[in-house]
Write a protein that holds these residues in place. Structure first.
Motif, PDB file in Angstrom:
ATOM      1  N   ARG A   1      -4.302  12.884   5.913  1.00 14.82           N
ATOM      2  CA  ARG A   1      -5.326  11.965   6.402  1.00 14.82           C
ATOM      3  C   ARG A   1      -5.908  11.190   5.227  1.00 14.82           C
ATOM      4  NH1 ARG A   1     -10.970  12.216   7.257  1.00 14.82           N
ATOM      5  NH2 ARG A   1     -11.005  14.258   6.244  1.00 14.82           N
ATOM      6  N   ALA A   2      -5.988   9.868   5.380  1.00 16.28           N
ATOM      7  CA  ALA A   2      -6.511   9.017   4.308  1.00 16.28           C
ATOM      8  C   ALA A   2      -7.986   9.333   4.070  1.00 16.28           C
ATOM      9  CB  ALA A   2      -6.346   7.553   4.674  1.00 16.28           C
TER      10      ALA A   2
ATOM     11  N   THR B   1       0.836  -1.189   0.000  1.00 16.08           N
ATOM     12  CA  THR B   1       0.000   0.000   0.000  1.00 16.08           C
ATOM     13  C   THR B   1       0.874   1.243   0.000  1.00 16.08           C
ATOM     14  OG1 THR B   1      -1.716  -1.139   1.239  1.00 16.08           O
ATOM     15  CG2 THR B   1      -1.791   1.234   1.241  1.00 16.08           C
ATOM     16  N   GLU B   2       0.585   2.149  -0.892  1.00 13.80           N
ATOM     17  CA  GLU B   2       1.311   3.416  -0.942  1.00 13.80           C
ATOM     18  C   GLU B   2       0.322   4.534  -0.705  1.00 13.80           C
ATOM     19  OE1 GLU B   2       3.615   6.319  -4.075  1.00 13.80           O
ATOM     20  OE2 GLU B   2       3.320   4.221  -4.588  1.00 13.80           O
ATOM     21  N   SER B   3       0.740   5.574  -0.003  1.00 15.82           N
ATOM     22  CA  SER B   3      -0.092   6.740   0.232  1.00 15.82           C
ATOM     23  C   SER B   3       0.326   7.843  -0.730  1.00 15.82           C
ATOM     24  CB  SER B   3       0.055   7.211   1.681  1.00 15.82           C
ATOM     25  OG  SER B   3      -0.842   8.276   1.914  1.00 15.82           O
TER      26      SER B   3
ATOM     27  N   ARG C   1      -9.379   5.036  -1.133  1.00 16.68           N
ATOM     28  CA  ARG C   1      -8.468   3.946  -1.453  1.00 16.68           C
ATOM     29  C   ARG C   1      -8.772   3.467  -2.861  1.00 16.68           C
ATOM     30  NH1 ARG C   1      -8.774   0.549   3.055  1.00 16.68           N
ATOM     31  NH2 ARG C   1      -7.171   1.877   3.908  1.00 16.68           N
TER      32      ARG C   1
ATOM     33  N   ASN D   1      -0.766  11.884  -2.047  1.00 11.36           N
ATOM     34  CA  ASN D   1      -1.630  13.030  -1.743  1.00 11.36           C
ATOM     35  C   ASN D   1      -2.562  13.281  -2.921  1.00 11.36           C
ATOM     36  OD1 ASN D   1      -0.578  14.978  -3.598  1.00 11.36           O
ATOM     37  ND2 ASN D   1       1.131  15.366  -2.224  1.00 11.36           N
TER      38      ASN D   1
ATOM     39  N   ILE E   1      -3.683   1.663  -3.438  1.00 11.99           N
ATOM     40  CA  ILE E   1      -3.132   2.994  -3.245  1.00 11.99           C
ATOM     41  C   ILE E   1      -4.088   3.784  -2.354  1.00 11.99           C
ATOM     42  CG2 ILE E   1      -2.488   5.156  -4.384  1.00 11.99           C
ATOM     43  CD1 ILE E   1      -2.367   2.312  -6.597  1.00 11.99           C
ATOM     44  N   THR E   2      -3.578   4.366  -1.288  1.00  7.76           N
ATOM     45  CA  THR E   2      -4.367   5.205  -0.403  1.00  7.76           C
ATOM     46  C   THR E   2      -4.186   6.650  -0.823  1.00  7.76           C
ATOM     47  OG1 THR E   2      -4.065   3.649   1.402  1.00  7.76           O
ATOM     48  CG2 THR E   2      -4.748   5.870   1.996  1.00  7.76           C
ATOM     49  N   ILE E   3      -5.289   7.379  -0.976  1.00  9.35           N
ATOM     50  CA  ILE E   3      -5.249   8.785  -1.352  1.00  9.35           C
ATOM     51  C   ILE E   3      -5.522   9.614  -0.103  1.00  9.35           C
ATOM     52  CG2 ILE E   3      -6.274  10.562  -2.825  1.00  9.35           C
ATOM     53  CD1 ILE E   3      -6.956   8.259  -4.791  1.00  9.35           C
ATOM     54  N   SER E   4      -4.628  10.588   0.157  1.00 10.71           N
ATOM     55  CA  SER E   4      -4.697  11.374   1.385  1.00 10.71           C
ATOM     56  C   SER E   4      -4.893  12.850   1.100  1.00 10.71           C
ATOM     57  CB  SER E   4      -3.403  11.212   2.180  1.00 10.71           C
ATOM     58  OG  SER E   4      -3.184   9.864   2.485  1.00 10.71           O
TER      59      SER E   4
END
Length: 78
Positions: free
Chosen positions: A34-35, A2-4, A38, A6, A27-30
């Motif tokens: 703050r997430a 998992t990659e974060s 996804r 922005n 992929i986590t979108i922040s």
């Protein structure tokens, strides 16, 4: 893995992120650290159709299509 990412980078590189999700990554979108969303690989809603899978498991009666007076009474109360 998992990659974060922005939200700005996600917008500018969306097609690249979608290709990575297709390859199996999450992929986590922040926003502001703050997430908020996804991006995950899509899973088919159902299995692929296999014609004949129910062969010899279901029997349809010969009179399946007939509509008798008893049926009419049961359905319409006539």
């Amino acid at each position: 893995m998992t990659e974060s990412v922005n939200i700005y980078d996600a917008k500018t590189g969306f097609s690249r992120l979608v290709a990575r999700a297709e390859a199996g990554e999450t992929i986590t979108i922040s926003r502001n650290g703050r997430a908020v969303a996804r991006l995950i690989p899509a899973v088919p809603d159902r299995r692929e159709r296999m014609p004949g899978a129910w062969r010899d498991r279901v029997v349809i009666a010969d009179d399946f299509d007939s509509f008798t007076a008893d049926d009419e009474h049961d359905w319409y109360g006539a």
